[in-house]
Design a protein around this motif. Sequence first.
Motif, PDB file in Angstrom:
ATOM      1  N   GLU A 241      -2.235  -2.802   6.367  1.00 37.44           N
ATOM      2  CA  GLU A 241      -2.245  -3.674   6.925  1.00 37.44           C
ATOM      3  C   GLU A 241      -3.137  -5.117   7.704  1.00 37.44           C
ATOM      4  O   GLU A 241      -4.262  -4.475   8.259  1.00 37.44           O
ATOM      5  CB  GLU A 241      -1.149  -4.007   7.285  1.00 37.44           C
ATOM      6  CG  GLU A 241      -0.777  -5.077   7.586  1.00 37.44           C
ATOM      7  CD  GLU A 241       1.415  -5.457   8.702  1.00 37.44           C
ATOM      8  OE1 GLU A 241       1.534  -5.805   8.441  1.00 37.44           O
ATOM      9  OE2 GLU A 241       1.504  -3.860   8.168  1.00 37.44           O
TER      10      GLU A 241
ATOM     11  N   SER B  83      -0.130 -12.244   6.233  1.00 38.68           N
ATOM     12  CA  SER B  83      -0.777 -10.754   6.257  1.00 38.68           C
ATOM     13  C   SER B  83      -0.745  -9.878   5.102  1.00 38.68           C
ATOM     14  O   SER B  83      -0.032 -10.651   4.161  1.00 38.68           O
ATOM     15  CB  SER B  83      -0.053  -9.852   7.583  1.00 38.68           C
ATOM     16  OG  SER B  83       1.745  -9.931   6.862  1.00 38.68           O
ATOM     17  N   LEU B  84      -1.672  -9.170   4.504  1.00 38.42           N
ATOM     18  CA  LEU B  84      -1.858  -8.621   3.398  1.00 38.42           C
ATOM     19  C   LEU B  84      -1.399  -7.354   3.540  1.00 38.42           C
ATOM     20  O   LEU B  84      -2.093  -6.478   5.077  1.00 38.42           O
ATOM     21  CB  LEU B  84      -3.289  -8.239   2.560  1.00 38.42           C
ATOM     22  CG  LEU B  84      -3.522 -10.076   2.554  1.00 38.42           C
ATOM     23  CD1 LEU B  84      -4.935  -9.779   2.518  1.00 38.42           C
ATOM     24  CD2 LEU B  84      -2.871 -10.080   0.761  1.00 38.42           C
ATOM     25  N   TYR B  85      -1.268  -6.388   2.482  1.00 42.12           N
ATOM     26  CA  TYR B  85       0.091  -4.747   3.108  1.00 42.12           C
ATOM     27  C   TYR B  85      -0.380  -4.675   2.114  1.00 42.12           C
ATOM     28  O   TYR B  85      -0.391  -4.965   0.159  1.00 42.12           O
ATOM     29  CB  TYR B  85       0.635  -5.063   3.792  1.00 42.12           C
ATOM     30  CG  TYR B  85       1.823  -5.462   3.039  1.00 42.12           C
ATOM     31  CD1 TYR B  85       3.176  -3.983   2.167  1.00 42.12           C
ATOM     32  CD2 TYR B  85       2.595  -6.762   3.094  1.00 42.12           C
ATOM     33  CE1 TYR B  85       3.997  -5.173   1.366  1.00 42.12           C
ATOM     34  CE2 TYR B  85       3.594  -6.765   2.174  1.00 42.12           C
ATOM     35  CZ  TYR B  85       4.180  -6.096   1.307  1.00 42.12           C
ATOM     36  OH  TYR B  85       5.306  -6.896   0.222  1.00 42.12           O
TER      37      TYR B  85
ATOM     38  N   LEU C 254       1.163  -3.287  -3.183  1.00 36.94           N
ATOM     39  CA  LEU C 254       0.148  -4.204  -2.902  1.00 36.94           C
ATOM     40  C   LEU C 254       1.281  -6.243  -2.442  1.00 36.94           C
ATOM     41  O   LEU C 254       2.207  -6.050  -2.883  1.00 36.94           O
ATOM     42  CB  LEU C 254      -0.824  -4.631  -3.214  1.00 36.94           C
ATOM     43  CG  LEU C 254      -1.746  -4.050  -3.488  1.00 36.94           C
ATOM     44  CD1 LEU C 254      -2.707  -4.571  -4.985  1.00 36.94           C
ATOM     45  CD2 LEU C 254      -3.035  -2.860  -2.562  1.00 36.94           C
TER      46      LEU C 254
ATOM     47  N   LEU D 250       2.099  -9.387   0.031  1.00 32.79           N
ATOM     48  CA  LEU D 250       2.214 -10.821   0.692  1.00 32.79           C
ATOM     49  C   LEU D 250       3.140 -11.071   2.131  1.00 32.79           C
ATOM     50  O   LEU D 250       3.826 -11.701   0.680  1.00 32.79           O
ATOM     51  CB  LEU D 250       1.024 -11.703   0.183  1.00 32.79           C
ATOM     52  CG  LEU D 250       0.618 -13.077   0.227  1.00 32.79           C
ATOM     53  CD1 LEU D 250      -0.811 -12.828   1.812  1.00 32.79           C
ATOM     54  CD2 LEU D 250       0.407 -14.124  -0.364  1.00 32.79           C
TER      55      LEU D 250
END
Length: 87
Positions: A52, A60-62, A81, A83
Amino acid sequence: MRAFYLPDSAKLGFVKGGVKQQFAGKQKLYANLVQFKDELKGTSGYYGLGFEASPNKKVSLYGHLERENGKHYTKEIEVMLGLRYKF
């Protein structure tokens, strides 16, 4: 699950794993008048890794990769994946 903080404090990497026990045994499923039978009773192990990252306060990206193996069950590699955006 074991978390690892990466050099930038807004990033997090993790490794996870575990064991699942299925007690249900033989199962039957009917779909469109077709019967499916399965034997899932047994133990399986799962493992994966993920991350993350937050480039700023609003975004935030995970993502994660996961797989599971057992005597009667194998889940192929699952990839997720995403956002997140905060209003």
